[in-house]
Design a protein around this motif. Structure first.
Motif, short mmCIF file in Angstrom:
data_model
loop_
_atom_site.label_atom_id
_atom_site.label_comp_id
_atom_site.label_asym_id
_atom_site.label_seq_id
_atom_site.Cartn_x
_atom_site.Cartn_y
_atom_site.Cartn_z
N THR A 1 0.82 -1.21 0.00
CA THR A 1 0.00 0.00 0.00
C THR A 1 0.86 1.26 0.00
OG1 THR A 1 -1.68 -1.20 1.25
CG2 THR A 1 -1.90 1.18 1.18
N LEU A 2 1.85 1.30 0.88
CA LEU A 2 2.73 2.45 1.01
C LEU A 2 4.17 1.99 0.87
CD1 LEU A 2 1.04 4.02 4.15
CD2 LEU A 2 0.67 4.66 1.76
N ARG A 3 4.99 2.83 0.25
CA ARG A 3 6.41 2.51 0.08
C ARG A 3 7.26 3.51 0.84
NH1 ARG A 3 6.89 2.32 -6.25
NH2 ARG A 3 4.87 1.42 -6.66
N ASP A 4 8.50 3.12 1.07
CA ASP A 4 9.47 3.98 1.73
C ASP A 4 9.59 5.29 0.93
OD1 ASP A 4 11.41 4.38 3.79
OD2 ASP A 4 12.95 4.17 2.26
N GLY A 5 9.43 6.42 1.60
CA GLY A 5 9.52 7.72 0.94
C GLY A 5 8.18 8.33 0.55
N ASP A 6 7.09 7.58 0.62
CA ASP A 6 5.77 8.16 0.32
C ASP A 6 5.43 9.24 1.33
OD1 ASP A 6 5.44 6.44 -1.79
OD2 ASP A 6 3.92 5.19 -0.83
N ARG A 7 4.75 10.28 0.86
CA ARG A 7 4.26 11.34 1.74
C ARG A 7 2.78 11.10 1.97
NH1 ARG A 7 9.42 11.68 0.30
NH2 ARG A 7 10.33 13.72 0.52
N LEU A 8 2.34 11.29 3.21
CA LEU A 8 0.95 11.01 3.58
C LEU A 8 0.26 12.27 4.06
CD1 LEU A 8 1.60 7.78 5.65
CD2 LEU A 8 1.04 7.95 3.23
N LEU A 9 -0.95 12.49 3.60
CA LEU A 9 -1.79 13.56 4.12
C LEU A 9 -2.58 12.96 5.28
CD1 LEU A 9 -3.01 16.40 3.99
CD2 LEU A 9 -4.69 15.49 2.36
N VAL A 10 -2.39 13.53 6.47
CA VAL A 10 -2.98 12.98 7.70
C VAL A 10 -3.98 13.98 8.26
CG1 VAL A 10 -2.48 12.15 10.03
CG2 VAL A 10 -0.82 11.79 8.21
N ARG A 11 -5.13 13.47 8.67
CA ARG A 11 -6.11 14.29 9.39
C ARG A 11 -6.05 13.89 10.85
NH1 ARG A 11 -12.36 15.77 8.39
NH2 ARG A 11 -12.40 17.30 10.04
N TYR A 12 -5.55 14.81 11.67
CA TYR A 12 -5.39 14.53 13.09
C TYR A 12 -6.72 14.60 13.83
CZ TYR A 12 -0.47 14.89 12.11
OH TYR A 12 0.78 14.69 11.58
N SER A 13 -6.83 13.83 14.89
CA SER A 13 -8.03 13.77 15.74
C SER A 13 -9.27 13.39 14.94
CB SER A 13 -8.26 15.10 16.46
OG SER A 13 -7.14 15.42 17.24
N SER A 14 -9.10 12.63 13.90
CA SER A 14 -10.20 12.18 13.06
C SER A 14 -10.70 10.83 13.58
CB SER A 14 -9.71 12.04 11.62
OG SER A 14 -10.73 11.56 10.80
#
Length: 159
Positions: A43-56
């Motif tokens: 699903t995810l590889r080393d170096g991928d950037r993730l958009l995270v929604r905190y407190s979701s």
């Protein structure tokens, strides 16, 4: 920056706001994380950037960002496989990397920081421009059945 009338509203509520509430209100709801390591492959590889929604709110099958239960300064990216009393059973998508709840157990709710909404894969020199354009930004999809089936069957085989 911000809304002009908003500071007046916050000043009126400010007396009744607790310190934790003020800290949460000041924290941005979105952020970026960078993947390091192979635990979430494919699903995810080393170096991928993730958009995270905190407190979701987190649901089973969501990819989440959480603090490691034993090393609180270590932030990890895992899939929330199952909700348990007081926390989450977190698993990596790569079954050959055991750095997940199979190793450290349930992760308390307060250590789960947020839910991953999308991933951005930076272009490397090996990929073609057209191929990179079609796969660079993707939503992180729900893969609950594969994760839950794998975790339950592995525990049954181990006994």
């Amino acid at each position: 920056m911000g809304h002009p009338g908003r500071s007046a509203q916050h000043a009126q509520r400010g007396a009744s706001m607790r310190t934790e509430d003020a800290t949460l209100a000041a924290a941005p709801p979105f952020g970026w994380a960078v993947v390091q390591g192979p635990s979430m492959v494919p699903t995810l590889r080393d170096g991928d950037r993730l958009l995270v929604r905190y407190s979701s709110p987190v649901r089973p099958g969501d990819v989440v960002v959480a603090r490691h239960p034993f090393q609180q300064d270590l932030i990890m990216v895992k899939r929330a496989a199952q909700r348990r009393d007081g926390g989450w059973w977190l698993l990596g998508d790569n079954p050959y990397v055991p750095n997940d709840s199979r190793e450290f157990g349930m992760v308390p709710d307060d250590l789960v920081l947020g839910r991953v909404l999308a991933r951005y894969r930076p272009r490397n020199s090996y990929s073609s421009t057209v191929g990179w354009l079609f796969g660079a930004v993707r939503p992180v999809r729900l893969r609950l059945s594969a994760v839950v089936d794998r975790s339950f069957s592995r525990r049954l085989r181990a006994r």
